[in-house]
Enzyme design. Structure first.
Site, PDB file in Angstrom:
ATOM      1  N   LEU A  44      -7.298  -4.817   7.289  1.00 54.87           N
ATOM      2  CA  LEU A  44      -7.067  -6.166   6.455  1.00 54.87           C
ATOM      3  C   LEU A  44      -7.524  -5.968   4.726  1.00 54.87           C
ATOM      4  CD1 LEU A  44      -7.713  -8.978   8.854  1.00 54.87           C
ATOM      5  CD2 LEU A  44      -5.814  -7.901   8.289  1.00 54.87           C
ATOM      6  N   SER A  45      -8.244  -4.928   4.767  1.00 57.47           N
ATOM      7  CA  SER A  45      -8.947  -4.600   3.526  1.00 57.47           C
ATOM      8  C   SER A  45      -9.253  -5.966   2.651  1.00 57.47           C
ATOM      9  CB  SER A  45      -8.018  -3.906   2.565  1.00 57.47           C
ATOM     10  OG  SER A  45      -7.630  -2.556   3.258  1.00 57.47           O
TER      11      SER A  45
ATOM     12  N   HIS B 159       2.919   3.054  -8.707  1.00 54.54           N
ATOM     13  CA  HIS B 159       2.585   1.599  -9.199  1.00 54.54           C
ATOM     14  C   HIS B 159       3.913   1.090  -9.817  1.00 54.54           C
ATOM     15  CE1 HIS B 159      -1.346   1.781  -7.626  1.00 54.54           C
ATOM     16  NE2 HIS B 159      -1.875   2.414  -8.761  1.00 54.54           N
TER      17      HIS B 159
ATOM     18  N   ARG C 183      -0.420   8.849 -10.078  1.00 54.07           N
ATOM     19  CA  ARG C 183      -0.382   7.461  -9.425  1.00 54.07           C
ATOM     20  C   ARG C 183       0.331   6.394  -9.788  1.00 54.07           C
ATOM     21  NH1 ARG C 183      -3.925   7.364  -5.306  1.00 54.07           N
ATOM     22  NH2 ARG C 183      -4.312   4.916  -5.881  1.00 54.07           N
TER      23      ARG C 183
ATOM     24  N   ASP D 156       0.962  -1.178   0.068  1.00 52.20           N
ATOM     25  CA  ASP D 156      -0.148   0.112  -0.069  1.00 52.20           C
ATOM     26  C   ASP D 156       0.757   1.234   0.126  1.00 52.20           C
ATOM     27  OD1 ASP D 156      -2.249   1.318   0.056  1.00 52.20           O
ATOM     28  OD2 ASP D 156      -2.931   1.233   2.225  1.00 52.20           O
ATOM     29  N   GLY D 157       0.207   2.469  -0.648  1.00 54.07           N
ATOM     30  CA  GLY D 157       0.970   3.673  -0.545  1.00 54.07           C
ATOM     31  C   GLY D 157       1.529   4.158  -1.707  1.00 54.07           C
ATOM     32  N   ASN D 158       1.214   3.444  -3.056  1.00 54.97           N
ATOM     33  CA  ASN D 158       1.944   3.743  -4.150  1.00 54.97           C
ATOM     34  C   ASN D 158       1.228   5.160  -4.751  1.00 54.97           C
ATOM     35  OD1 ASN D 158       3.020   1.166  -4.142  1.00 54.97           O
ATOM     36  ND2 ASN D 158       1.545   0.226  -5.536  1.00 54.97           N
TER      37      ASN D 158
ATOM     38  N   LEU E 123      10.569 -21.065  -3.632  1.00 55.91           N
ATOM     39  CA  LEU E 123       9.681 -20.022  -3.033  1.00 55.91           C
ATOM     40  C   LEU E 123       8.313 -20.184  -3.916  1.00 55.91           C
ATOM     41  CD1 LEU E 123       8.567 -17.619  -1.444  1.00 55.91           C
ATOM     42  CD2 LEU E 123       9.760 -16.243  -3.121  1.00 55.91           C
TER      43      LEU E 123
END
Ligand code: FPP
Length: 257
Positions: free
Chosen positions: A195-196, A38, A34, A21-23, A132
């Site tokens: 938590l969105s 991203h 914006r 979050d916060g881009n 991973l």
């Protein structure tokens, strides 16, 4: 700054989930659109994936596009979709070089065709990798997932394909994550503490870590810091602290779930 050496290998979280979050705010602070935020966030994705793989984390889930994100301006959605395609295209080789398997959760069929195709190609290419597991949450939301699980269970029940009653194990099977362990650690950047609609069922006992750092500024050291903080916590899963400590002594190993 936190270092890799401070991390206790035996107590590594098996599954880390991230709300990136916060881009938008990061870009705005610099007088930019914006989407610039991203695009800059892709470097943080690369750093986080690389650091998680190097440490030996088994699962990393990134909340890349929620079902609620469709309500953003259409030019931002288009730009995000293009960014997904170009990033997956460019990074598939990196995934192969690092033995990383790509997976998705969410309603991928609801994404534009070009995104579906690119993702399917990368999933196929990386399917034999054993390191991973990088899980992209795309067109995902927790309530949608729970509703879908119940709908599918109801259909199977009515059609006689399943006869048992609904219990936790059965519900887990119907979620998008039947073979993925619940997250041990959730990281959310940008100072928001919610938590969105992310992995609502799966995060019942997840340790939550919120940082003020905006996603495009998130680097390996920030991941180390989150893991070190996680390792300082006592996970009780409903037990008392005394029980957890007694168990640790008995088994000579900490109890991590
Ligand atoms: C939230 O910041 C971020 C997103 C909705 C998208 C995250 C996407 C990326 C980092 C790009 C590529 C990802 C992958 C996995 C290839 P925000 O826009 O809500 O920021 P704000 O809260 O400051 O407005």
């Amino acid at each position: 700054m936190a270092t890799k050496e401070e991390i206790i290998q035996e107590r590594l979280p098996r599954h880390i989930a991230v709300i990136m979050d916060g881009n938008g705010r990061w870009a705005k602070k610099r007088g930019n659109q914006r989407i610039f935020g991203h695009r800059s966030g892709v470097k943080s994705v690369r750093e986080t994936v690389e650091a998680a793989a190097e440490l030996g984390v088994s699962y990393l889930t990134l909340y890349a596009f929620s079902r609620e994100n469709w309500s953003r301006p259409s030019h931002e959605i288009d730009a995000l979709m293009n960014l997904l395609v170009s990033t997956v295209n460019r990074e598939t080789k990196t995934l192969m070089d690092n033995n990383i398997q790509l997976l998705t959760i969410g309603d991928v069929k609801g994404l534009p065709g070009k995104v579906q195709d690119k993702i399917a190609e990368a999933i196929d290419k990386t399917s034999s990798n054993t390191g991973l597991k990088l899980v992209l949450a795309l067109n995902y939301s927790g309530r949608w997932e729970l509703k879908e699980a119940m709908r599918q269970f109801g259909e199977d029940y009515k059609a006689g394909r399943i006869s048992q009653d609904m219990d936790e194990q059965t519900l887990k099977y119907y979620l998008t994550t039947p073979h993925i362990p619940d997250p041990d650690l959730l990281i959310r950047t940008s100072g928001e503490a919610r938590l969105s609609n992310f992995l609502l069922w799966q995060m019942a006992y997840t340790e939550l870590y919120f940082t003020e750092v905006l996603w495009p500024d998130f680097r390996k050291e920030n991941l180390y810091e989150a893991i070190i903080n996680y390792q300082s916590r006592e996970r009780r899963f409903g037990k008392t602290s005394d029980q957890v400590v007694r168990n640790k002594t008995k088994n000579n190993a900490p109890q991590y779930g």
